[in-house]
Design a protein around this motif. Structure first.
Motif, PDB file in Angstrom:
ATOM      1  N   SER A   1       0.824  -1.209   0.000  1.00 31.46           N
ATOM      2  CA  SER A   1       0.000   0.000   0.000  1.00 31.46           C
ATOM      3  C   SER A   1       0.857   1.258   0.000  1.00 31.46           C
TER       4      SER A   1
ATOM      5  N   LEU B   1      -3.552   4.300  21.344  1.00 31.59           N
ATOM      6  CA  LEU B   1      -3.581   2.937  21.895  1.00 31.59           C
ATOM      7  C   LEU B   1      -4.959   2.572  22.442  1.00 31.59           C
TER       8      LEU B   1
ATOM      9  N   LEU C   1      -7.723   2.626  19.696  1.00 25.51           N
ATOM     10  CA  LEU C   1      -7.509   1.491  18.790  1.00 25.51           C
ATOM     11  C   LEU C   1      -8.054   0.217  19.411  1.00 25.51           C
ATOM     12  N   PHE C   2      -7.810   0.061  20.694  1.00 25.03           N
ATOM     13  CA  PHE C   2      -8.328  -1.095  21.413  1.00 25.03           C
ATOM     14  C   PHE C   2      -9.853  -1.120  21.340  1.00 25.03           C
TER      15      PHE C   2
ATOM     16  N   LEU D   1     -11.819   0.407  19.223  1.00 24.79           N
ATOM     17  CA  LEU D   1     -12.257   0.259  17.840  1.00 24.79           C
ATOM     18  C   LEU D   1     -12.193  -1.198  17.393  1.00 24.79           C
TER      19      LEU D   1
ATOM     20  N   LYS E   1     -12.075  -3.750  19.256  1.00 29.38           N
ATOM     21  CA  LYS E   1     -13.075  -4.473  20.034  1.00 29.38           C
ATOM     22  C   LYS E   1     -14.442  -4.338  19.355  1.00 29.38           C
TER      23      LYS E   1
ATOM     24  N   PHE F   1     -15.058  -3.861  16.213  1.00 30.63           N
ATOM     25  CA  PHE F   1     -15.083  -4.671  14.985  1.00 30.63           C
ATOM     26  C   PHE F   1     -15.152  -6.165  15.283  1.00 30.63           C
TER      27      PHE F   1
ATOM     28  N   LEU G   1      -3.954  -5.520  11.147  1.00 29.62           N
ATOM     29  CA  LEU G   1      -4.461  -4.239  10.647  1.00 29.62           C
ATOM     30  C   LEU G   1      -3.870  -3.080  11.441  1.00 29.62           C
TER      31      LEU G   1
ATOM     32  N   ALA H   1      -0.315  -2.665  10.320  1.00 28.63           N
ATOM     33  CA  ALA H   1      -0.228  -2.173   8.944  1.00 28.63           C
ATOM     34  C   ALA H   1      -0.500  -0.670   8.909  1.00 28.63           C
ATOM     35  N   ALA H   2      -1.448  -0.214   9.729  1.00 27.88           N
ATOM     36  CA  ALA H   2      -1.749   1.216   9.752  1.00 27.88           C
ATOM     37  C   ALA H   2      -0.619   1.992  10.403  1.00 27.88           C
ATOM     38  N   ALA H   3      -0.066   1.437  11.482  1.00 26.88           N
ATOM     39  CA  ALA H   3       0.971   2.158  12.219  1.00 26.88           C
ATOM     40  C   ALA H   3       2.233   2.332  11.379  1.00 26.88           C
TER      41      ALA H   3
ATOM     42  N   GLN I   1       2.383   2.803   8.112  1.00 32.46           N
ATOM     43  CA  GLN I   1       2.177   3.544   6.860  1.00 32.46           C
ATOM     44  C   GLN I   1       2.986   4.842   6.765  1.00 32.46           C
TER      45      GLN I   1
END
Lengths: 315, 275
Positions: free
Chosen positions: B84, B119, B122-123, B125, B127, B129, B140, B143-145, B147
């Motif tokens: 990406s 942190l 993210l936890f 979020l 959770k 999902f 995920l 991968a975002a961290a 970028q």
């Protein structure tokens, strides 16, 4: 004759504008190629950052409906002795460590740079970079063992050289624990910083050194008046990165002392972790992380504004 | 060579001693990993024989699974990051479109955001999902961290490629995707390799994210797993196997480093300097 010259000119202009047009109007692929990255960034970076800002004004506990409580979290932190203590700890930590983590790698980089053998320069760089491959957590555990009051290396070493008076319970003494943690990683030749400083030194033109040599300048003077100013660009970069990294150092105290003994090794990041994941005070935890964020922003801004890189040098 | 050594005698003394101190904890770790408890108590500092390789077998039984988890999560995350952000880096470096600078600055701004800030959300979020305690959630998040920094480095590197290459391809009517795949990627192999290693290193070392996102010990990566591993062996005071476990945890990256050393060091210095 004149005609042909003009023809060529026109052809060139047409070609140029076509290229330019193509260059300018590729917005479809331009945006398209950003999509995968931005899906990840929006979902897992921007959105969480927004949540952090918004929910730091609520009393969210992770289960019940969050209620907006205004500045309650922030004023609670303002009156919280533990929070101030953790700020003080991270302040002491950051000031001392920033100086050491910049100065030591810089000195080592300079010494390596002035070796005559290129081969040895490379070998030393490799030697100092090797610790990068050992996971931080492993290093912390080895250092926990070094400090161990019963079987630790440090006390054994002190005993072996007959300095039994200095034998201490390094991590168990509230007065010592913070400094013991700061000492982890001695002698602080941070590999990343070393490599960047070394690259900076390589950019300094050879002629400066030659004229310095002709002037018969001493090593210390050379360091202070030539090398230090000319790697200021690198210093600035590393300063920002180091401060950001030091301010959010959680793993080290969490793994080695769990914030103890008492609250003596609390840092804001650790306090945030305990508040959110042990007490379930997610709102309050996010308020702590917001304060860390604001501090980082202010420091970065000060660094950008007041420390000008003087890397431009004209020979 | 000898002459060089003599000329820089004091520099070499300084560097050798410093390198020894810096590496000593790891040397001690390896030496101790071959000891039984008897050898550990009788010869605290020295190397003892026979070497006890069975410490490694014992340690591997406990942490082999964690290593596998780390390798799996690390490799998948790195693939995601590289694919990406190489695309995004190319777009930022070579294409023109409305709002490019704004978008790029918003990516670079992320470099200033401390990971701690995100942190907790993210936890929550992840959770939300339903991805808590799964490899997918962790991948995920990683991968975002990764970028922002990777895009930043790729953009720098792609922007420095000579424009003529692209002109020629565009006159031939190459699409941007083809230009990217057939011209940019082959030229950018070293920097792609470097960023892959860099991200793998970061992910391999990350402690807080998996600590928060993963609760099932069979899914722990090596960092979180080691804490569990340590408490298991400390309670039995088996120092040999404990240090063998630490050594095993460091081996995969050491091997990677040995095989990609020049690429690794070169990339570290070239990519990150120009901010």
């Amino acid at each position: 004759m004149a005609k042909t010259v003009e023809d060529v000119k026109i052809a060139r202009v047409i070609k140029h504008s076509r290229l330019k047009k193509h260059f300018r109007y590729n917005w479809k692929s331009g945006y398209g190629m950003l999509i995968p990255s931005f899906i990840l960034l929006i979902l897992f970076m921007y959105y969480p950052a927004m949540i952090a800002i918004g929910f730091s004004f609520t009393n969210w506990d992770g289960f019940n409906q969050p209620q907006f409580t205004g500045l309650t979290n922030y004023s609670a932190l303002f009156h919280d002795k533990i929070f101030w203590l953790s700020l003080k700890n991270v302040g002491i930590w950051a000031v001392i460590k920033v100086v050491i983590e910049l100065l030591v790698p810089l000195i080592v980089a300079v010494v390596i740079y002035h070796l005559n053998s290129k081969r040895m320069q490379y070998i030393y760089r490799v030697l100092f970079v090797i610790p990068v491959v050992v996971p931080g957590i492993v290093m912390f555990m080895i250092w926990s063992f070094i400090y161990d009051p019963n079987v630790g290396v440090l006390n054994a070493l002190l005993h072996a050289v007959g300095m039994d008076g200095f034998i201490k319970n390094w991590l168990g003494d509230p007065k010592l624990a913070l400094y013991a943690l700061m000492f982890v990683g001695f002698p602080f030749v941070i590999p990343f910083n070393l490599l960047i400083f070394f690259a900076g030194l390589q950019n300094i033109s050879e002629s400066i050194y030659e004229s310095a040599k002709l002037d018969g300048i001493t090593r210390i003077k050379r360091f202070l008046h030539i090398e230090m100013p000319l790697v200021m660009g690198q210093v600035k970069l590393i300063l920002i990165l180091t401060v950001i990294q030091l301010l959010q150092n959680v793993t080290l105290p969490l793994v080695m002392t769990n914030g103890g003994p008492g609250y003596s090794t609390y840092v804001p990041g650790l306090y945030m972790y305990f508040l959110a994941f042990q007490n379930g005070q997610f709102g309050l935890g996010m308020a702590v992380s917001m304060i860390i964020f604001v501090i980082v922003l202010i420091l970065t801004w000060i660094q950008m504004k007041y420390i000008n890189p003087s890397t431009e040098y004209e020979a | 060579m000898i002459q060089h050594l003599r000329k820089d005698f004091w520099s070499h003394c300084f560097l050798v001693i410093l390198a020894f101190i810096a590496l000593y904890p790891f040397i001690y770790m390896i030496i101790t990993s071959f000891k039984t408890n008897g050898q550990f108590y009788s010869h605290f500092f020295g190397i003892t024989f026979p070497l006890h390789f069975e410490n490694y077998r014992l340690a591997w039984e406990s942490i082999g699974g964690y290593i596998f988890n780390s390798v799996f999560v690390g490799v998948v995350s790195v693939l995601l990051i590289i694919c990406s952000s190489a695309l995004a880096g190319y777009s930022f470096a070579r294409l023109r479109f409305l709002g490019k600078n704004f978008l790029y600055m918003s990516v670079v701004a992320l470099l200033m955001i401390p990971g701690l800030l995100t942190l907790i959300p993210l936890f929550l979020l992840i959770k939300g999902f339903g991805l808590l305690n799964s490899y997918a959630g962790l991948i995920l998040a990683f991968a975002a961290a990764g970028q922002a920094f990777t895009i930043f480095v790729f953009r720098q590197s792609f922007a420095s490629l000579p424009e003529e290459l692209f002109e020629a391809a565009r006159i031939d009517g190459c699409g941007e995707m083809r230009v990217f795949l057939q011209i940019v990627l082959p030229l950018a192999k070293p920097i792609v390799g470097t960023m892959a290693i860099w991200n793998l290193l970061t992910i391999w070392n990350e402690y807080m994210m998996p600590l928060v996102l993963i609760s099932d010990s069979s899914k722990f990566p090596i960092t979180v797993g080691l804490i569990q591993f340590k408490s298991q062996f400390v309670s039995q005071t088996l120092y040999g196997p404990m240090f063998a476990g630490y050594t095993i945890a460091s081996l995969p990256l050491l091997l990677l480093f040995i095989f990609t050393m020049r690429l690794f060091m070169k990339g570290l210095t070239s990519g990150a300097v120009k901010m």
